[in-house]
Enzyme design. Structure first.
Site, PDB file in Angstrom:
ATOM      1  N   GLU A   1      -4.210 -15.598  -5.688  1.00 35.91           N
ATOM      2  CA  GLU A   1      -3.428 -14.785  -4.770  1.00 35.91           C
ATOM      3  C   GLU A   1      -2.387 -15.185  -4.306  1.00 35.91           C
ATOM      4  O   GLU A   1      -1.382 -14.566  -4.174  1.00 35.91           O
ATOM      5  CB  GLU A   1      -4.538 -14.348  -4.117  1.00 35.91           C
ATOM      6  CG  GLU A   1      -5.911 -13.415  -4.285  1.00 35.91           C
ATOM      7  CD  GLU A   1      -5.607 -12.140  -5.222  1.00 35.91           C
ATOM      8  OE1 GLU A   1      -4.285 -11.750  -4.929  1.00 35.91           O
ATOM      9  OE2 GLU A   1      -6.415 -11.878  -6.220  1.00 35.91           O
TER      10      GLU A   1
ATOM     11  N   HIS B   1       0.618 -14.917  -6.292  1.00 40.79           N
ATOM     12  CA  HIS B   1       1.385 -13.371  -6.487  1.00 40.79           C
ATOM     13  C   HIS B   1       2.397 -13.751  -5.445  1.00 40.79           C
ATOM     14  O   HIS B   1       3.236 -13.035  -5.607  1.00 40.79           O
ATOM     15  CB  HIS B   1       0.161 -12.360  -5.911  1.00 40.79           C
ATOM     16  CG  HIS B   1      -0.887 -12.027  -7.175  1.00 40.79           C
ATOM     17  ND1 HIS B   1       0.013 -11.327  -8.080  1.00 40.79           N
ATOM     18  CD2 HIS B   1      -2.127 -11.881  -7.253  1.00 40.79           C
ATOM     19  CE1 HIS B   1      -0.987 -11.053  -9.042  1.00 40.79           C
ATOM     20  NE2 HIS B   1      -2.150 -11.197  -8.328  1.00 40.79           N
TER      21      HIS B   1
ATOM     22  N   HIS C   1      -4.631  -6.344 -15.303  1.00 42.52           N
ATOM     23  CA  HIS C   1      -5.653  -7.180 -15.418  1.00 42.52           C
ATOM     24  C   HIS C   1      -5.801  -7.530 -17.019  1.00 42.52           C
ATOM     25  O   HIS C   1      -6.534  -8.579 -17.107  1.00 42.52           O
ATOM     26  CB  HIS C   1      -6.664  -7.087 -14.626  1.00 42.52           C
ATOM     27  CG  HIS C   1      -6.607  -7.144 -13.187  1.00 42.52           C
ATOM     28  ND1 HIS C   1      -6.334  -6.114 -12.263  1.00 42.52           N
ATOM     29  CD2 HIS C   1      -6.764  -8.153 -12.277  1.00 42.52           C
ATOM     30  CE1 HIS C   1      -6.104  -6.540 -11.199  1.00 42.52           C
ATOM     31  NE2 HIS C   1      -6.504  -7.988 -11.199  1.00 42.52           N
TER      32      HIS C   1
END
Length: 521
Positions: free
Chosen positions: A336, A339, A423
């Site tokens: 994360e 990102h 994904h």
């Protein structure tokens, strides 16, 4: 769930214990002050750069990032405006170095021009369209911000448009920030994308780990001043994006147990991710400015996810469906936080093939951080979310060596790739990275068995994970743009490998072979 008491050590305290986690060496990493000065100098020169690129009189460049490579080549990343309006999909990177021809990589090859800056369709009509779009995404509690006028250039001919951001809640409880772009002349919806990007993990798998904390009066706080001032907060089960939560404190600097367990994992995950980027890739934080994000744990009630949000510049972790298994695994944190790195560099749009590359990038760096950390409680591997067991079958969420083993992801590129959920289309990038680093065929790494196939039956010889990581990062930060697809990713990684290891080198040939093996030619 493994719950371990954790000793934290205040890096500002005179009695810091030996062996406490310390930031990796800073050699080759520019200071925050140097980086800021570099950005200012590049912005001062932006007008001349726009003229050199032959941009129109209404176009202006806004500097977003500057990377100076080891060979002296400077890569300056720009956003673009037209008539004072932001150009979505107008970003570009200018490459300049001694002895090399000056060049530019653009998100769009189209010339930016529209007949008029006057909208035929009102902002109110754009807002209505955006709310309808969010309803189709099953977003609840929807609220639309005032639309802003933009130039849409990410697809086809540039058009005057409205961009509307609709906030709310996704079906799984994750906050929603849906961006909807509508044509300001025809009212047609041009683009929809979700800005809140999520991943999954569970529990405390890190064991007893050293932490950097800060002393405050007679107690300690979970503030890592050695890594940009990262703070770990207790959200108190609030799901509000405007509530940062309360900073964790402790009287004796011995952390763990109760609500602190999730906080330890979050702080450790951020620290290892920060150290990886700084030590291995010479990046000084997510935005390369030496400033840390912050983390919130115990977000929402029985919220089984974790996510990165650019707006708050923060990570948020839920406690799992039963409220007792925080989503704070190491590769979740690294995935994360990465990102955020992608957003600060290439800005890969979360749609189509660029969305797949966005997710693959986070999987790649999440895996890289696992190997970097060398934590015996979370064995490094090429399996994504291997400790989560969301399906109840003890299997990982994704497999980098053969993505299709999850029953949905793609091993190879085909015409359907751009239409898949990011994904799933990330499988192409993940498979490429595995082949580049480790090669095809059967092998055992860290006690895990892999068997990676190729589309054409070819044998690919890996160049090692460390080289593969350097190539991907260099391509991401210097070559990729917001609209990069898999074909352009091949070009960008070949160029990155050439600059790192030389034209015609075995590394360049391996990059080409790995892409061909996943049907990107």
């Amino acid at each position: 769930m493994v719950v371990a008491g954790v000793e934290g050590f205040a890096n500002a305290s005179p009695d810091q214990a030996p062996g406490a986690s310390a930031p990796s060496p800073s050699a080759g990493v520019p200071s925050a002050r140097t980086y800021a000065a570099t950005l200012r100098a590049a912005q001062d020169d932006a007008g001349a750069e726009a003229r050199a690129l032959g941009l129109g009189a209404k176009e202006k460049l806004v500097v977003r990032d500057v990377i100076k490579a080891a060979d002296g080549t400077v890569h300056t990343r720009y956003e673009r405006t037209y008539g004072g309006l932001p150009v979505l999909g107008g970003d570009l990177v200018v490459h300049e170095g001694k002895g090399t021809a000056r060049s530019a990589t653009k998100a769009t090859g189209a010339r930016i021009s529209v007949p008029s800056l006057d909208a035929a369709k009102s902002a109110a009509s754009a807002e209505k369209t955006a709310l309808t779009a969010s309803g189709e995404e099953d977003t609840t509690g929807r609220r639309a911000a005032s639309p802003r006028k933009v130039i849409w250039a990410a697809d086809g001919k540039p058009a005057l448009a409205w961009e509307t951001v609709v906030t709310g809640t996704q079906p799984d409880g994750t906050p929603s920030e849906l961006h909807v772009v509508t044509d300001a002349v025809t009212g047609k919806r041009l683009h929809t994308s979700e800005a809140i990007e999520t991943g999954t993990g569970t529990g405390n798998y890190n064991g007893t780990v050293p932490l950097n904390t800060s002393k405050s009066g007679r107690s300690y706080t979970l503030t890592d001043s050695a890594r940009g001032g990262h703070k770990t907060n207790d959200a108190g089960n609030s799901a509000s994006e405007t509530d940062p939560g309360e900073l964790f404190t402790d009287k004796d600097d011995k952390w763990g147990g109760g609500r602190q367990t999730a906080a330890v994992d979050a702080a450790y995950g951020h620290g290892k991710t920060w150290d990886f980027y700084k030590s291995v890739l010479k990046r000084n934080g997510i935005r390369n400015d030496g400033k840390a994000a912050f983390s919130r744990v115990h977000v929402g009630n029985n919220y089984a996810n974790a996510y990165w949000n650019d707006d708050c510049f923060c990570m948020s972790y839920g406690d799992g469906e039963d409220g007792n298994h925080p989503i704070t695994e190491l590769d979740v944190a690294a995935h994360e936080l990465s990102h955020g790195v992608t957003s600060a560099t290439a800005g890969l749009e979360y749609r189509g093939e660029s969305g797949g590359l966005n997710e693959a990038t986070s999987d790649i760096f999440g895996t890289a951080v696992e190997f970097f950390a060398k934590n015996p409680k979370d064995r490094a591997d090429y399996l994504i979310g291997e400790l989560v067991d969301l399906r109840g079958d003890g299997k990982p969420l994704r497999y980098m060596d053969q993505p299709s083993k999850d029953g949905q992801s793609q091993d190879y590129w085909d015409q359907r790739t751009g239409g898949l959920n990011p994904h799933l289309s990330s499988g192409v990038g993940n498979h490429f990275f595995y082949l580049l680093g480790e090669g095809s065929g059967a092998k055992t790494i860290n006690g895990v068995r892999y068997n990676s196939p190729t589309k054409d039956g070819s044998k690919v010889t890996g160049i090692g994970r460390d080289k593969a990581i350097r190539i991907w990062y260099k391509a991401l930060t210097e070559q990729f743009t917001s609209t990069t697809d898999y074909a352009a990713a091949r070009q960008g990684t070949v160029k990155a490998a050439s600059e790192l290891f030389g034209n015609g080198s075995k590394e360049v040939k391996a990059v080409e072979a790995a892409w061909t093996a996943v049907n990107v030619k």
